[in-house]
Structure formats: structure tokens, C-alpha cells
Motif scaffolding. Structure first.
Motif, PDB file in Angstrom:
ATOM      1  N   GLU A 175       0.688  -1.534   0.185  1.00  0.00           N
ATOM      2  CA  GLU A 175       0.175   0.195  -0.028  1.00  0.00           C
ATOM      3  C   GLU A 175       0.942   1.256   0.368  1.00  0.00           C
ATOM      4  N   ASP A 176       1.832   0.853   0.860  1.00  0.00           N
ATOM      5  CA  ASP A 176       2.910   2.588   0.339  1.00  0.00           C
ATOM      6  C   ASP A 176       3.178   2.787  -0.117  1.00  0.00           C
ATOM      7  N   LEU A 177       3.932   1.311  -0.986  1.00  0.00           N
ATOM      8  CA  LEU A 177       4.517   1.366  -2.539  1.00  0.00           C
ATOM      9  C   LEU A 177       3.726   2.332  -3.432  1.00  0.00           C
ATOM     10  N   ALA A 230      19.202  17.122   1.666  1.00  0.00           N
ATOM     11  CA  ALA A 230      18.069  17.486   0.999  1.00  0.00           C
ATOM     12  C   ALA A 230      16.921  18.581   2.158  1.00  0.00           C
ATOM     13  N   LEU A 231      16.611  18.202   4.272  1.00  0.00           N
ATOM     14  CA  LEU A 231      15.814  19.092   4.439  1.00  0.00           C
ATOM     15  C   LEU A 231      16.104  20.426   4.266  1.00  0.00           C
ATOM     16  N   ALA A 232      17.160  20.708   4.545  1.00  0.00           N
ATOM     17  CA  ALA A 232      17.496  22.164   4.130  1.00  0.00           C
ATOM     18  C   ALA A 232      16.480  22.559   3.313  1.00  0.00           C
ATOM     19  N   PHE A 233      16.832  22.203   2.044  1.00  0.00           N
ATOM     20  CA  PHE A 233      15.569  22.291   0.897  1.00  0.00           C
ATOM     21  C   PHE A 233      14.680  22.961   1.464  1.00  0.00           C
ATOM     22  N   ALA A 234      14.055  21.524   1.594  1.00  0.00           N
ATOM     23  CA  ALA A 234      12.073  20.678   1.548  1.00  0.00           C
ATOM     24  C   ALA A 234      11.354  21.924   1.672  1.00  0.00           C
ATOM     25  N   GLN A 235      10.207  21.897   1.168  1.00  0.00           N
ATOM     26  CA  GLN A 235       9.116  22.071   1.639  1.00  0.00           C
ATOM     27  C   GLN A 235       8.384  21.546   2.283  1.00  0.00           C
ATOM     28  N   GLU A 236       8.412  20.663   2.147  1.00  0.00           N
ATOM     29  CA  GLU A 236       7.174  19.406   2.717  1.00  0.00           C
ATOM     30  C   GLU A 236       7.337  17.682   3.133  1.00  0.00           C
ATOM     31  N   LEU A 237       7.548  17.717   4.120  1.00  0.00           N
ATOM     32  CA  LEU A 237       7.994  15.887   4.212  1.00  0.00           C
ATOM     33  C   LEU A 237       6.538  15.417   4.100  1.00  0.00           C
ATOM     34  N   ILE A 238       6.855  13.737   3.155  1.00  0.00           N
ATOM     35  CA  ILE A 238       5.826  12.936   3.362  1.00  0.00           C
ATOM     36  C   ILE A 238       6.181  11.866   4.118  1.00  0.00           C
ATOM     37  N   VAL A 239       5.712  11.752   5.176  1.00  0.00           N
ATOM     38  CA  VAL A 239       6.437  10.590   5.828  1.00  0.00           C
ATOM     39  C   VAL A 239       5.195   8.963   5.733  1.00  0.00           C
ATOM     40  N   THR A 240       5.268   8.207   5.412  1.00  0.00           N
ATOM     41  CA  THR A 240       4.553   6.526   6.249  1.00  0.00           C
ATOM     42  C   THR A 240       5.525   6.461   7.721  1.00  0.00           C
ATOM     43  N   GLU A 241       4.552   6.538   8.601  1.00  0.00           N
ATOM     44  CA  GLU A 241       4.944   6.336   9.607  1.00  0.00           C
ATOM     45  C   GLU A 241       4.385   4.455  10.077  1.00  0.00           C
ATOM     46  N   ILE A 242       5.838   3.874  10.338  1.00  0.00           N
ATOM     47  CA  ILE A 242       5.041   2.863  10.605  1.00  0.00           C
ATOM     48  C   ILE A 242       5.184   1.873  11.812  1.00  0.00           C
ATOM     49  N   GLN A 243       4.162   2.230  12.606  1.00  0.00           N
ATOM     50  CA  GLN A 243       4.376   1.175  13.756  1.00  0.00           C
ATOM     51  C   GLN A 243       4.680   0.187  14.179  1.00  0.00           C
ATOM     52  N   GLN A 244       6.052   0.303  13.761  1.00  0.00           N
ATOM     53  CA  GLN A 244       6.475  -1.032  13.873  1.00  0.00           C
ATOM     54  C   GLN A 244       8.456  -1.083  13.939  1.00  0.00           C
ATOM     55  N   GLN A 281      -1.670  -6.648   7.662  1.00  0.00           N
ATOM     56  CA  GLN A 281      -2.517  -6.667   8.968  1.00  0.00           C
ATOM     57  C   GLN A 281      -0.855  -4.729  10.012  1.00  0.00           C
ATOM     58  N   LEU A 282      -0.363  -4.288   9.240  1.00  0.00           N
ATOM     59  CA  LEU A 282       0.396  -3.944   8.991  1.00  0.00           C
ATOM     60  C   LEU A 282       0.162  -2.399   9.685  1.00  0.00           C
ATOM     61  N   HIS A 283      -0.024  -1.411  11.046  1.00  0.00           N
ATOM     62  CA  HIS A 283      -0.915  -0.550  10.753  1.00  0.00           C
ATOM     63  C   HIS A 283       0.633   0.672  11.008  1.00  0.00           C
ATOM     64  N   TYR A 284      -0.641   1.553   9.949  1.00  0.00           N
ATOM     65  CA  TYR A 284       0.686   2.771   9.160  1.00  0.00           C
ATOM     66  C   TYR A 284      -0.028   3.876   9.563  1.00  0.00           C
ATOM     67  N   ALA A 285       0.456   5.559   9.228  1.00  0.00           N
ATOM     68  CA  ALA A 285       0.048   6.622   9.064  1.00  0.00           C
ATOM     69  C   ALA A 285       0.686   6.946   8.102  1.00  0.00           C
ATOM     70  N   SER A 311      -1.457  17.074   7.989  1.00  0.00           N
ATOM     71  CA  SER A 311      -1.696  15.860   7.767  1.00  0.00           C
ATOM     72  C   SER A 311      -2.230  14.850   8.514  1.00  0.00           C
ATOM     73  N   ARG A 312      -2.909  14.193   9.084  1.00  0.00           N
ATOM     74  CA  ARG A 312      -2.424  12.475   9.506  1.00  0.00           C
ATOM     75  C   ARG A 312      -3.469  11.400   9.132  1.00  0.00           C
ATOM     76  N   GLU A 313      -2.883  10.374   8.486  1.00  0.00           N
ATOM     77  CA  GLU A 313      -3.988   9.407   8.125  1.00  0.00           C
ATOM     78  C   GLU A 313      -3.791   8.023   8.381  1.00  0.00           C
ATOM     79  N   TYR A 314      -4.616   7.440   9.297  1.00  0.00           N
ATOM     80  CA  TYR A 314      -4.247   6.029  10.246  1.00  0.00           C
ATOM     81  C   TYR A 314      -4.932   5.112   8.672  1.00  0.00           C
ATOM     82  N   PHE A 315      -3.584   4.163   8.919  1.00  0.00           N
ATOM     83  CA  PHE A 315      -3.808   3.074   7.785  1.00  0.00           C
ATOM     84  C   PHE A 315      -3.607   1.274   8.218  1.00  0.00           C
ATOM     85  N   VAL A 316      -4.388   0.205   7.876  1.00  0.00           N
ATOM     86  CA  VAL A 316      -3.629  -0.655   8.503  1.00  0.00           C
ATOM     87  C   VAL A 316      -4.116  -1.516   6.534  1.00  0.00           C
TER      88      VAL A 316
END
Length: 164
Positions: free
Chosen positions: A32-34, A109-123, A153-157, A143-148
């Protein structure tokens, strides 16, 4: 950064300890993240380090593939090779581009970025590469959206941060 109107986003998946990989591979299986990565980056330039490119193994379709490498002689069909993050940013001036890794390229790249899109895997996974800590004085969660994941059944946001 050069005088341009480019929009630089960093897109990354991390575990609970900010791990992003081990032995130049993703430590998790999250189709799903890919799919999210493909939807988000398709049609846009992507910037990556040479080791990340090697782990993918080919240029990603429908994207301008820019690879940062210290080896000035390195080349690959379908890829634009540059030797610095600044050279990569110059190539994407006036475009929305995505930095896709790895750890050292993210750090630069962090110094140049305006946005971070982070998939946080809850493991927590065994990792040898890590994303830098996201500084709350610099980044604001938008924003933050939660998924399974259906497959395992891996939980991530999926979390979007914008520069303050």
C-alpha cells in the motif's frame, strides 16, 4: 538554494525509530505504501542517491530520475547523474520534485524541502539507515491519516509536514 520556484518534497517511510532500511533494502513489506509512493511521485522528478538507485535497480517510469553520486564517471540509461544535492535542485528548478532517499540524501535535502510526506510504520525493524529526527520547531504537522495494511495487518500513518 538557487533562485527558483521549485517545490521540494521529501517522501519517506520510517519505522518507530526512524529506520528506513537495512542492507540497502526496505525491511518491511507494505504494498500500500509503494502504491502511495507511485501515485504521489508519478509525473514528477525524483532525486535519489546512487545506493538507493541501485536498490531499485532501474529508472522509475513516468518520472525524471536524478541520481546523486560522488563518482563523476557513473552513468545509467534513463537517469541524469549529478554530483551534489545543489546540482540536483538546479535540474528541477521551477518543478515540484521529490527526494526519495537514502539517509545521506535525506539529511542534505532537509534544508531545501518545503514538505515532508512520511509513512510512519507502527513497528520497529532492524535498520542500519535512518531518517533524521523531524524538528518540531521547523516542521508543522499538516495532516495524518491512519491505515491498516490488508496483506499483513501492519498499522501505519501517512503524515504530511510543512515547513513553518
Amino acid at each position: 538554494m538557487s533562485e527558483s520556484a521549485s517545490h521540494i518534497s521529501i517522501i519517506v517511510a520510517t519505522d518507530k525509530n526512524h529506520g528506513i532500511g537495512i542492507n540497502n533494502q526496505l525491511p518491511w513489506h507494505l504494498p500500500e505504501d509503494l502504491a502511495h509512493f507511485k501515485r504521489t511521485t508519478s509525473g514528477h522528478p525524483i532525486v535519489m542517491g546512487r545506493k538507493t538507485f541501485d536498490s531499485i535497480g532501474r529508472p522509475l517510469p513516468n518520472r525524471q530520475n536524478i541520481v546523486i553520486t560522488r563518482n563523476e564517471d557513473w552513468s545509467h540509461s534513463g537517469v541524469e547523474a549529478v554530483t551534489s544535492i545543489q546540482d540536483a535542485l538546479d535540474l528541477v528548478a521551477d518543478k515540484a520534485a521529490f527526494v526519495i532517499g537514502g539517509a545521506e540524501i535525506y539529511r542534505q535535502a532537509l534544508a531545501f524541502a518545503q514538505e515532508l510526506i512520511v509513512t510512519e510504520i507502527q513497528q520497529i525493524y532492524q535498520c542500519d539507515a535512518f531518517f533524521p529526527e523531524i524538528d518540531p520547531t521547523v516542521w508543522q504537522e499538516k495532516s495524518r491519516e491512519y491505515f491498516v495494511a490488508e496483506s499483513n495487518q501492519l498499522h501505519y500513518a501517512i503524515v504530511n509536514y510543512i515547513r513553518k
